[in-house]
Structures are given as C-alpha cells and as structure tokens.
Design a protein around this motif. Structure first.
Motif, PDB file in Angstrom:
ATOM      1  N   UNK A   1       8.104 -74.053   0.517  1.00  0.00           N
ATOM      2  CA  UNK A   1       7.424 -74.596  -0.649  1.00  0.00           C
ATOM      3  C   UNK A   1       6.043 -73.718  -0.929  1.00  0.00           C
ATOM      4  N   UNK A   2       5.794 -72.530  -0.341  1.00  0.00           N
ATOM      5  CA  UNK A   2       4.922 -71.772  -0.607  1.00  0.00           C
ATOM      6  C   UNK A   2       5.028 -71.024  -1.905  1.00  0.00           C
ATOM      7  N   UNK A   3       3.964 -71.436  -2.997  1.00  0.00           N
ATOM      8  CA  UNK A   3       3.968 -70.733  -4.061  1.00  0.00           C
ATOM      9  C   UNK A   3       3.126 -69.429  -4.328  1.00  0.00           C
ATOM     10  N   UNK A   4       2.085 -69.431  -3.439  1.00  0.00           N
ATOM     11  CA  UNK A   4       1.318 -68.035  -3.361  1.00  0.00           C
ATOM     12  C   UNK A   4       0.384 -68.208  -2.041  1.00  0.00           C
TER      13      UNK A   4
ATOM     14  N   UNK B   1     -22.445 -57.598  18.639  1.00  0.00           N
ATOM     15  CA  UNK B   1     -21.113 -58.023  18.224  1.00  0.00           C
ATOM     16  C   UNK B   1     -20.906 -59.317  17.159  1.00  0.00           C
ATOM     17  N   UNK B   2     -20.083 -58.841  16.211  1.00  0.00           N
ATOM     18  CA  UNK B   2     -19.932 -60.017  15.260  1.00  0.00           C
ATOM     19  C   UNK B   2     -18.386 -60.138  15.224  1.00  0.00           C
ATOM     20  N   UNK B   3     -17.855 -61.371  14.849  1.00  0.00           N
ATOM     21  CA  UNK B   3     -16.548 -61.721  14.620  1.00  0.00           C
ATOM     22  C   UNK B   3     -16.058 -61.664  13.236  1.00  0.00           C
ATOM     23  N   UNK B   4     -15.140 -60.841  13.033  1.00  0.00           N
ATOM     24  CA  UNK B   4     -14.639 -60.845  11.532  1.00  0.00           C
ATOM     25  C   UNK B   4     -13.327 -61.533  11.526  1.00  0.00           C
ATOM     26  N   UNK B   5     -13.325 -62.474  10.623  1.00  0.00           N
ATOM     27  CA  UNK B   5     -12.286 -63.569  10.673  1.00  0.00           C
ATOM     28  C   UNK B   5     -11.421 -63.448   9.649  1.00  0.00           C
ATOM     29  N   UNK B   6     -10.305 -63.189   9.603  1.00  0.00           N
ATOM     30  CA  UNK B   6      -9.305 -63.177   8.626  1.00  0.00           C
ATOM     31  C   UNK B   6      -8.436 -64.249   8.444  1.00  0.00           C
ATOM     32  N   UNK B   7      -8.616 -65.081   7.566  1.00  0.00           N
ATOM     33  CA  UNK B   7      -7.734 -66.619   7.092  1.00  0.00           C
ATOM     34  C   UNK B   7      -6.761 -66.468   6.009  1.00  0.00           C
ATOM     35  N   UNK B   8      -5.507 -66.439   6.296  1.00  0.00           N
ATOM     36  CA  UNK B   8      -4.398 -66.524   5.270  1.00  0.00           C
ATOM     37  C   UNK B   8      -3.989 -67.915   5.052  1.00  0.00           C
ATOM     38  N   UNK B   9      -4.089 -68.213   3.671  1.00  0.00           N
ATOM     39  CA  UNK B   9      -3.625 -69.641   3.343  1.00  0.00           C
ATOM     40  C   UNK B   9      -2.242 -69.548   2.524  1.00  0.00           C
ATOM     41  N   UNK B  10      -1.276 -70.453   3.052  1.00  0.00           N
ATOM     42  CA  UNK B  10      -0.274 -70.804   2.227  1.00  0.00           C
ATOM     43  C   UNK B  10      -0.195 -71.968   1.465  1.00  0.00           C
ATOM     44  N   UNK B  11      -0.216 -71.589   0.038  1.00  0.00           N
ATOM     45  CA  UNK B  11      -0.437 -72.681  -0.877  1.00  0.00           C
ATOM     46  C   UNK B  11       0.907 -73.336  -1.584  1.00  0.00           C
ATOM     47  N   UNK B  12       0.535 -74.361  -2.036  1.00  0.00           N
ATOM     48  CA  UNK B  12       1.778 -75.006  -2.608  1.00  0.00           C
ATOM     49  C   UNK B  12       1.618 -74.576  -4.211  1.00  0.00           C
ATOM     50  N   UNK B  13       0.952 -73.903  -4.779  1.00  0.00           N
ATOM     51  CA  UNK B  13       0.599 -73.599  -6.080  1.00  0.00           C
ATOM     52  C   UNK B  13       0.102 -72.032  -6.295  1.00  0.00           C
ATOM     53  N   UNK B  14       0.147 -71.613  -7.430  1.00  0.00           N
ATOM     54  CA  UNK B  14      -0.494 -70.532  -7.937  1.00  0.00           C
ATOM     55  C   UNK B  14      -1.782 -70.709  -8.293  1.00  0.00           C
ATOM     56  N   UNK B  15      -2.958 -69.876  -7.863  1.00  0.00           N
ATOM     57  CA  UNK B  15      -4.345 -70.524  -8.158  1.00  0.00           C
ATOM     58  C   UNK B  15      -4.900 -69.881  -9.634  1.00  0.00           C
ATOM     59  N   UNK B  16      -5.188 -70.501 -10.514  1.00  0.00           N
ATOM     60  CA  UNK B  16      -5.907 -69.927 -11.741  1.00  0.00           C
ATOM     61  C   UNK B  16      -7.292 -69.979 -11.644  1.00  0.00           C
ATOM     62  N   UNK B  17      -8.038 -68.729 -11.478  1.00  0.00           N
ATOM     63  CA  UNK B  17      -9.440 -68.829 -11.107  1.00  0.00           C
ATOM     64  C   UNK B  17     -10.135 -67.973 -12.055  1.00  0.00           C
ATOM     65  N   UNK B  18      -9.401 -67.541 -13.133  1.00  0.00           N
ATOM     66  CA  UNK B  18     -10.412 -66.809 -14.365  1.00  0.00           C
ATOM     67  C   UNK B  18     -10.661 -65.498 -13.809  1.00  0.00           C
ATOM     68  N   UNK B  19     -11.488 -64.776 -14.573  1.00  0.00           N
ATOM     69  CA  UNK B  19     -11.709 -63.356 -14.302  1.00  0.00           C
ATOM     70  C   UNK B  19     -12.386 -63.043 -13.164  1.00  0.00           C
ATOM     71  N   UNK B  20     -13.378 -64.095 -12.717  1.00  0.00           N
ATOM     72  CA  UNK B  20     -14.290 -63.652 -11.548  1.00  0.00           C
ATOM     73  C   UNK B  20     -14.001 -64.635 -10.309  1.00  0.00           C
ATOM     74  N   UNK B  21     -13.060 -63.907  -9.475  1.00  0.00           N
ATOM     75  CA  UNK B  21     -12.708 -64.725  -8.259  1.00  0.00           C
ATOM     76  C   UNK B  21     -13.771 -64.515  -7.271  1.00  0.00           C
ATOM     77  N   UNK B  22     -14.188 -65.542  -6.616  1.00  0.00           N
ATOM     78  CA  UNK B  22     -15.116 -65.559  -5.522  1.00  0.00           C
ATOM     79  C   UNK B  22     -14.745 -66.402  -4.581  1.00  0.00           C
ATOM     80  N   UNK B  23     -15.098 -66.417  -3.424  1.00  0.00           N
ATOM     81  CA  UNK B  23     -14.822 -67.091  -2.084  1.00  0.00           C
ATOM     82  C   UNK B  23     -14.919 -68.719  -2.543  1.00  0.00           C
ATOM     83  N   UNK B  24     -16.014 -68.965  -3.030  1.00  0.00           N
ATOM     84  CA  UNK B  24     -16.372 -70.268  -3.417  1.00  0.00           C
ATOM     85  C   UNK B  24     -15.375 -70.931  -4.308  1.00  0.00           C
ATOM     86  N   UNK B  25     -15.100 -70.297  -5.432  1.00  0.00           N
ATOM     87  CA  UNK B  25     -14.030 -70.764  -6.471  1.00  0.00           C
ATOM     88  C   UNK B  25     -12.797 -70.911  -5.711  1.00  0.00           C
ATOM     89  N   UNK B  26     -12.348 -69.978  -4.982  1.00  0.00           N
ATOM     90  CA  UNK B  26     -10.986 -69.932  -4.246  1.00  0.00           C
ATOM     91  C   UNK B  26     -10.938 -71.173  -3.371  1.00  0.00           C
TER      92      UNK B  26
END
Length: 169
Positions: free
Chosen positions: A48-51, A126-151
């Motif tokens: 069911x993952x779309x993006x 030391x700092x922790x660098x965390x990579x989070x990958x999300x499986x989504x049920x839709x494609x995201x329509x975020x406009x031209x300026x994609x930011x973490x907050x918008x996503x």
C-alpha cells in the motif's frame, strides 16, 4: 506480528546502526570526499506504500552551548517512489541520471536553508545523526519549497511504517 525479517528496515552499506558516520559524509571530509550524501537502502516496504520520505537530523544539536536539544535538519527527501530501493552515495544535489524512476524524488531545504544534503560539522562531543524513512499511503504535494516542517505536517495520518538508522558524529 511480522517476522523480524519482514520488518521495514533502513540500512547503509557504509555504516551500521550506531557506528561512527564516515568522514566523507560530513563537512570534515576532504576534496571530492566531503559532504557526500551517504548511500541508503531499505527493505520490506509495506503493502500500500505510494511514496517514501526521508528526514535526517542531528538529534543532539543545541541552539545554545548548555541549552536543550533542538534537532538540526541535514536532509529532507520526499516522493521517493516505492519501486526505488536505494539512494546511492552522493545522490543529493546531483543530476538524477540514475533512471526515470528517480525523477519524482524531491529534495527539500535543510536547516542551513540550502537544498539537499549538508553533512554534520565537527562538535566538541558526539552527536547522533538519525535517518528516518517513512512509508506513506500517498504521494506528498508540497509545492516548490520543501522543508522538514511542511513534510512532517503533510505526512500526518499517512504513515504506514517508519524505519530508523542512527550514526554517531
């Protein structure tokens, strides 16, 4: 309950979970081996993952030396097709000549306010660098300026699964 082998998983061929982030993926590398986006691979994408979407943060960053942790965004990537199973080393900010399946991928702005990957800068601890990958049920329509907050706002209610990888810098 899913078998351990069927769990949505994010890995890197260059480092294991909890390992030190190799220098070439940081701002402390040298020449052509500096500030490369690391290679990432994922397995067992849910039905069911779309993006897919990726957010990479330094979760131990602080605005002030003795202040509370304020995560610092290093990379935002949206609309990764579920047919794509990896982002190769140095993917960020390059011509997407890897094939048509990579064309829908949209990189966002990090906390340096630049597009794409910016590796961590050496810290006194030391700092922790965390990579989070999300499986989504839709494609995201975020406009031209994609930011973490918008996503993160857009994916609310659309997350089928989340996979995490952590490195230390």
């Amino acid at each position: 309950m899913a078998d351990q082998d069927e769990t949505f998983k994010l890995v890197s061929p260059s480092f294991d979970h909890g390992d030190r982030l190799p220098r070439k993926y940081t701002n402390g590398g040298q020449g052509a081996l500096k500030d490369l986006s690391p290679p990432l691979e994922w397995y067992n994408v849910p039905d069911g993952t779309q993006s897919l979407a990726l957010v990479v943060e330094d979760v131990d960053a602080t605005a002030e030396p003795d202040g509370p942790a304020v995560p610092w965004t290093h990379w935002v990537v949206a609309n990764i097709p579920p047919s794509v199973k990896r982002l190769p080393e140095g993917f960020s900010n390059k011509e997407k000549s890897l094939g048509h399946e990579y064309e829908p991928i949209k990189e966002g702005y990090n906390d340096w306010k630049v597009l794409g990957w910016c590796g961590p800068v050496h810290q006194s601890s030391d700092h922790r660098i965390v990579y989070r990958l999300y499986a989504l049920d839709d494609e995201m329509h975020l406009g031209n300026k994609v930011t973490k907050q918008k996503l993160l706002e857009a994916i609310e209610g659309h997350v089928l699964a989340e996979a995490e990888l952590m490195a230390v810098f």
